[in-house]
Design an enzyme around this catalytic site. Structure first.
Site, PDB file in Angstrom:
ATOM      1  CG  ASN A 210      -0.090  -0.369   2.411  1.00 11.80           C
ATOM      2  OD1 ASN A 210       0.527   0.505   2.911  1.00 11.80           O
ATOM      3  ND2 ASN A 210      -0.504  -1.396   2.969  1.00 11.80           N
ATOM      4  CG  ASP A 280      -6.927  -5.454   5.995  1.00 10.22           C
ATOM      5  OD1 ASP A 280      -6.239  -5.724   7.238  1.00 10.22           O
ATOM      6  OD2 ASP A 280      -7.613  -4.953   5.572  1.00 10.22           O
ATOM      7  CG  ASP A 309      -6.503  -6.883  13.399  1.00  7.99           C
ATOM      8  OD1 ASP A 309      -5.887  -6.343  14.161  1.00  7.99           O
ATOM      9  OD2 ASP A 309      -7.607  -6.455  12.752  1.00  7.99           O
TER      10      ASP A 309
END
Ligand code: CTP
Length: 407
Positions: A210, A280, A309
């Site tokens: 990202n 994720d 997570d």
């Protein structure tokens, strides 16, 4: 408000080739909003002119004890009277030796002796002069006396030699100065900070990632260190120089970030600030050979599997510790933030909306809303990421101290 606004800094420039770099230090501090009063030794003025220092600092520069510029002739007293901090940069072996001995035979050394506030010394000299046992003995004595040092770096020196002795980068001197001036509201705390993106490998040459640059995490890390916390920084691939003073754990993938973070969390951290943009999902299978483009296949389908997570796992093992999350949203930021905060069980969630100008990946500024677990919500104006981080430390210190009291 900027950290440096209304701060009064006295700068003593002593006589070495690195004296010219004092110009950059003065400019940086003034650009940040500080007032800088400069004093140069006579030797410094062999390397750099009084006029340059005067033009950059915006005030007269004195170098002579017996040619005062103050009406009462007490320049060595007035120079630092209202100073929040005295910086000596560059500091030669000579001025360090005089300081260690308490000598006062010129304007610079009488000024130092007459000053009772915090002092930061940034040495610069030939490496053999730096490593000489006399210099090292003087440095050790001054450190014992409470003087702070920003040690010189290794590299090529002006004399043509390689070694330790280069003046620390100006940004490091400014950071060290800021650290000295910041109240130690997080002293005694050990904070886990995650930062940057993760890379989820598809094959040996490609990955999913990202746009995170790590800037917010770096600001948080510096602010936490400045506030006196110990910091364990677990960070993905970024193009930033690691902050001085943090325990560093560079990682690549989300799984590695999870493993390192859990180890740190289980080893006595009192709080966690998770700024990382963690992937994720990761490819279900990672190819060992480069995936080839096939002429027959116009489309390529890839199966992904979910990553652990980190925030949710850490918050589930909170045991009275403080957990802060970050959320970058694209629209409906507050509603989504509230839902995320409840789902992940954090004490504080810092939300920013990527659709807003000057906020988000790669910028130096951020407009954030802070959700507190008490239900309180506050939106801060557009601030530098450094300022967001500093304000956040006050919130975290309050939370940590509340938890401590109740615990
Ligand atoms: N986070 C984490 N581990 C993950 C994913 C997220 O620790 N595997 C943390 C981030 O560091 C951040 C917070 O959780 O502090 C929110 O991240 P975000 O990506 O917004 O949360 P997600 O649960 O992935 O929600 P979304 O569906 O919006 O991506």
């Amino acid at each position: 408000m900027k950290f440096w606004a209304k701060k009064n800094i006295s700068l003593i420039v002593s006589g070495g080739i690195a004296a010219y770099r004092a110009c950059d230090l003065i400019r940086t501090l003034r650009r940040e909003g500080a007032d800088v009063a400069v004093l140069a030794t006579k030797s410094a003025l062999e390397f750099i002119t009084e006029l340059s220092l005067q033009a950059l600092s915006g005030a007269r520069v004195n170098s002579d004890l017996f040619t005062p510029i103050q009406a009462d002739g007490m320049d060595h007293i007035h120079q630092t009277k209202n100073s929040d901090l005295l910086i000596i940069a560059p500091a030669t072996a000579n001025i360090i030796a005089k300081m260690a001995m308490g000598l006062a035979d010129d304007l610079a050394t009488t000024t130092i002796l007459a000053y009772s506030g915090p002092i930061l010394v940034a040495p610069a000299m030939n490496s053999r002069m730096w490593l000489n046992s006399a210099t090292q003995r003087n440095v050790a004595q001054l450190k014992k006396d409470g003087v702070q040092f920003i040690d010189p770096q290794s590299g090529s020196l002006a004399c043509g030699e390689e070694g330790e002795g280069r003046l620390a980068p100006i940004a490091h001197i400014v950071d060290a100065a800021q650290a000295l001036l910041t109240p130690k509201i997080l002293k005694g705390h050990r904070l886990l900070i995650t930062a940057g993106p993760t890379h989820e490998a598809l094959d040996p040459v490609r990955f999913i990632s990202n746009h995170s640059t790590g800037k917010m995490g770096w600001s948080i890390c510096r602010a936490a260190l400045n506030a006196g916390a110990e910091v364990v920084l677990v960070y993905g691939p970024v193009n930033l120089e690691p902050p001085l003073g943090a325990e560093l754990h560079p990682v690549t993938s989300a799984q590695e970030m999870y493993d390192q973070s859990m180890t740190a969390w289980d080893k006595g951290c009192t709080g966690a600030i998770l700024t990382a943009a963690v992937g994720d999902y990761r490819p279900l299978t990672q190819q060992t050979d480069k995936i080839k483009k096939s002429q027959d296949n116009q489309q390529l389908t890839m199966e992904l599997t979910v990553n652990p997570d980190i925030l949710a796992t850490i918050a589930a093992k909170k045991d009275g510790r403080v957990v802060v999350g970050f959320a970058a949203e694209t629209g409906h930021a507050i509603e989504r933030g509230r839902e995320k905060m409840a789902r992940k069980n954090c004490d504080l969630l810092v939300i920013n909306d990527l659709l807003e100008a000057d906020s988000g990946f790669g910028t130096d500024t951020n407009r954030v809303t802070i959700l507190h677990n008490s239900g309180k919500e506050e939106t801060w104006p557009l601030l530098s990421k450094d300022m967001v981080a500093q304000k956040l430390m006050q919130n975290i210190a309050t939370l940590l101290n509340t938890v401590k009291k109740n615990g």
